[in-house]
Design a protein around this motif. Structure first.
Motif, PDB file in Angstrom:
ATOM      1  N   PHE A  89      41.218  34.562  53.502  1.00  0.00           N
ATOM      2  CA  PHE A  89      42.435  34.064  52.861  1.00  0.00           C
ATOM      3  C   PHE A  89      42.917  35.012  51.766  1.00  0.00           C
ATOM      4  N   PHE A  90      42.030  35.370  50.835  1.00  0.00           N
ATOM      5  CA  PHE A  90      42.447  36.187  49.695  1.00  0.00           C
ATOM      6  C   PHE A  90      42.636  37.659  50.056  1.00  0.00           C
ATOM      7  N   ASN A  91      42.092  38.083  51.202  1.00  0.00           N
ATOM      8  CA  ASN A  91      42.331  39.454  51.663  1.00  0.00           C
ATOM      9  C   ASN A  91      43.582  39.559  52.538  1.00  0.00           C
ATOM     10  N   HIS A  92      44.149  38.412  52.900  1.00  0.00           N
ATOM     11  CA  HIS A  92      45.278  38.408  53.840  1.00  0.00           C
ATOM     12  C   HIS A  92      46.527  39.042  53.216  1.00  0.00           C
ATOM     13  N   ARG A  93      47.191  39.845  54.016  1.00  0.00           N
ATOM     14  CA  ARG A  93      48.483  40.429  53.614  1.00  0.00           C
ATOM     15  C   ARG A  93      49.584  39.921  54.524  1.00  0.00           C
ATOM     16  N   LEU A  94      50.723  39.638  53.938  1.00  0.00           N
ATOM     17  CA  LEU A  94      51.864  39.181  54.711  1.00  0.00           C
ATOM     18  C   LEU A  94      52.432  40.332  55.536  1.00  0.00           C
ATOM     19  N   PRO A  95      53.200  40.030  56.586  1.00  0.00           N
ATOM     20  CA  PRO A  95      53.771  41.090  57.429  1.00  0.00           C
ATOM     21  C   PRO A  95      54.677  42.039  56.640  1.00  0.00           C
ATOM     22  N   LYS A  96      54.898  43.221  57.182  1.00  0.00           N
ATOM     23  CA  LYS A  96      55.726  44.217  56.498  1.00  0.00           C
ATOM     24  C   LYS A  96      57.211  43.901  56.584  1.00  0.00           C
ATOM     25  N   ASN A 157      46.455  38.725  45.384  1.00  0.00           N
ATOM     26  CA  ASN A 157      47.209  39.218  44.228  1.00  0.00           C
ATOM     27  C   ASN A 157      48.181  38.164  43.715  1.00  0.00           C
ATOM     28  N   LEU A 158      48.811  37.440  44.634  1.00  0.00           N
ATOM     29  CA  LEU A 158      49.734  36.380  44.239  1.00  0.00           C
ATOM     30  C   LEU A 158      48.987  35.258  43.517  1.00  0.00           C
ATOM     31  N   PHE A 159      47.787  34.926  44.008  1.00  0.00           N
ATOM     32  CA  PHE A 159      46.990  33.885  43.353  1.00  0.00           C
ATOM     33  C   PHE A 159      46.575  34.325  41.950  1.00  0.00           C
ATOM     34  N   LEU A 160      46.088  35.541  41.808  1.00  0.00           N
ATOM     35  CA  LEU A 160      45.626  36.021  40.507  1.00  0.00           C
ATOM     36  C   LEU A 160      46.782  36.094  39.514  1.00  0.00           C
ATOM     37  N   THR A 161      47.960  36.470  40.005  1.00  0.00           N
ATOM     38  CA  THR A 161      49.151  36.478  39.146  1.00  0.00           C
ATOM     39  C   THR A 161      49.512  35.063  38.701  1.00  0.00           C
ATOM     40  N   GLY A 162      49.495  34.129  39.630  1.00  0.00           N
ATOM     41  CA  GLY A 162      49.800  32.737  39.292  1.00  0.00           C
ATOM     42  C   GLY A 162      48.819  32.166  38.285  1.00  0.00           C
ATOM     43  N   ALA A 163      47.545  32.489  38.449  1.00  0.00           N
ATOM     44  CA  ALA A 163      46.529  32.010  37.510  1.00  0.00           C
ATOM     45  C   ALA A 163      46.756  32.606  36.125  1.00  0.00           C
ATOM     46  N   ARG A 164      47.160  33.861  36.074  1.00  0.00           N
ATOM     47  CA  ARG A 164      47.447  34.492  34.774  1.00  0.00           C
ATOM     48  C   ARG A 164      48.663  33.858  34.113  1.00  0.00           C
ATOM     49  N   LEU A 165      49.695  33.593  34.894  1.00  0.00           N
ATOM     50  CA  LEU A 165      50.895  32.963  34.341  1.00  0.00           C
ATOM     51  C   LEU A 165      50.597  31.536  33.866  1.00  0.00           C
ATOM     52  N   PHE A 166      49.783  30.822  34.612  1.00  0.00           N
ATOM     53  CA  PHE A 166      49.470  29.434  34.255  1.00  0.00           C
ATOM     54  C   PHE A 166      48.637  29.353  32.975  1.00  0.00           C
TER      55      PHE A 166
END
Length: 465
Positions: A89-96, A157-166
């Motif tokens: 899950f946390f290693n997953h990258r969205l399509p280009k 990266n999106l999760f870690l950013t969200g956790a930092r913002l929260f």
């Protein structure tokens, strides 16, 4: 009351390359029964991190996330499908493709994606709450001049950013991701700088050219070398580009360097042109390009103070190692004579940062760069005498084979640096060799004082895997 707690091991590294050695460091830590600390730089402004920085500001978090996820423990004796699912899950990258990437992102935040399979409800809803916060913050920042590009975005990266913002704290965000990933308490991932702000780097080449931004140094889409005879901030083309970027509503301050405000989402590490000359020096800059001196994360200095060994891992010399070493406080801690083992694991190949191919770095050049960074950290500019190199590096572990950096054992031993040669294994379909895990573990254990009885007849500088 004395606790006799064993001193720890501190590993300086970047992200992807050193991830291949995580199991090596794990085994060495287990044998020493001590704390293991990874020090990771936060200056990366390439890939999906560049879009997060452009929209939200904050540090480059990709390498921190990469190491935390790599540290998810594997238990061969138990079928732990949740840990495996969280790693995926946390290693997953969205399509280009931008539109396809956004559609998949919405599937994930709405819990309508296969990635959620095998993740327990409690963890799923915690993760989803953070991702929905990020999604909300992205919607808040939506402007006609600026939309968030999900192309190739890392879910971690999106999760870690969200956790930092929260939480308002980078340190707390790392703690949360560590907890979700079940990272053991005896192993910590420490950002070189504990910050909620973006910090960039620049480097100078031996021909007088300056390159700004980590992405431009290591794998640029286009050249960003600046002509030293001109002032880039006042040239007509730069003024026009700056004004164009100022019209975009994002996290960048008005008038900041255009080079640092570009989306560097798409690049290839495989297609790298040689730099026109060797890198001579690296430093931190503010958003306007002016040099600044920054202090290291206090937890990094604490780990170094309580270390029995310091290891400089494989990876990009100038963008993975040096950004951590030049920070205030680090150089003095590295040069501390009470730390007996300061081990450089030499790269198996020469890359863009340790070229050009016409003048590749040798082992002594790698060591000189580390020593110079340590001196810079201490406020001592200029060159470092060769006989002072051993204050920062006491042991060199290296491979032998095609494409490996040249190692002059006699020269290194003459200045007090011991060399340990490890025979690696060839990579299928490639001409280069890479470290064999068992051989590298053995080399590190021999260096740190634990001798394998099977190795009694093997010379210290010719360990064989």
């Amino acid at each position: 009351m004395s606790t006799n707690k064993p001193k720890g091991i501190v590993v300086f590294s970047g992200g992807s390359a050193a991830n291949n050695l995580v199991d090596v460091f794990k085994k060495v830590r287990e044998n020493k029964k001590c704390q293991l600390s990874y020090v990771i730089p936060i200056s990366d402004n390439g890939g999906s991190s560049s879009e997060l920085i452009r929209v939200f500001g904050g540090p480059g978090i990709g390498d921190v996330r990469s190491r935390l996820v790599r540290l998810i423990p594997d238990d061969p004796d138990h079928d732990d499908s949740e840990k495996a699912a969280i790693k995926v899950f946390f290693n997953h990258r969205l399509p280009k493709d931008q539109a396809v990437a956004k559609a998949e992102w919405l599937q994930i935040v709405e819990a309508d994606h296969d990635l959620w399979a095998h993740i327990s409800t409690a963890k799923k809803e915690l993760i989803r709450a953070i991702l929905n916060l990020v999604n909300f913050e992205i919607c808040k920042r939506l402007r006609p001049s600026s939309t968030f590009d999900f192309s190739g975005a890392s879910i971690g990266n999106l999760f870690l950013t969200g956790a930092r913002l929260f939480t308002g704290s980078f340190e707390s965000a790392i703690y949360l991701l560590s907890s979700v990933c079940s990272v053991p308490n005896h192993t910590s991932v420490l950002p070189a700088i504990n910050t909620n702000f973006t910090h960039h780097i620049s480097c100078s080449l031996s021909n007088g050219v300056t390159i700004t931004g980590q992405n431009s140094i290591s794998h640029p889409l286009e050249t960003t070398a600046l002509d030293p005879s001109t002032n880039p901030a006042t040239s007509p083309s730069s003024r026009d580009e700056t004004e164009s970027h100022d019209a975009i509503e994002d996290a960048n301050l008005p008038g900041t360097l255009p080079t640092l405000r570009k989306q560097n989402i798409h690049f290839s590490k495989a297609d790298e042109d040689d730099l026109p000359a060797r890198i001579e020096r690296l430093w931190y800059i503010n958003p306007y390009g002016q040099e600044i001196r920054l202090s290291a994360n206090p937890k990094v200095l604490s780990a170094l103070k309580d270390a029995q060994a310091i290891i400089y891992s494989i990876g990009s010399l100038y963008t993975s190692l040096i950004p951590s070493l030049i920070l205030k406080g680090v150089g003095a801690a590295l040069a501390n004579p009470t730390v007996r083992y300061k081990i450089l694991i030499l790269n198996s190949t020469i890359d863009r940062e340790t070229g050009p191919s016409s003048s590749p770095f040798s082992a002594i050049d790698f060591i000189a760069a580390i020593a110079k960074a340590g001196a810079e950290s201490r406020g001592e500019g200029g060159e470092v005498r060769k006989h002072d190199y051993c204050a920062y590096v006491t042991h060199l572990i290296h491979l032998t084979g095609p494409g490996t950096p040249k190692v002059d054992m006699e020269e290194l031993q003459g200045i007090g640096i011991e060399t340990i040669r490890v025979y690696g294994r060839r990579v299928e379909g490639e001409v280069f060799v890479q470290y064999d895990e068992k051989a590298l573990v053995q080399a590190l254990e021999v260096t740190l004082g634990r001798r394998d009885p099977r190795a009694e007849n093997i010379r210290r500088n010719t360990l064989e895997g």
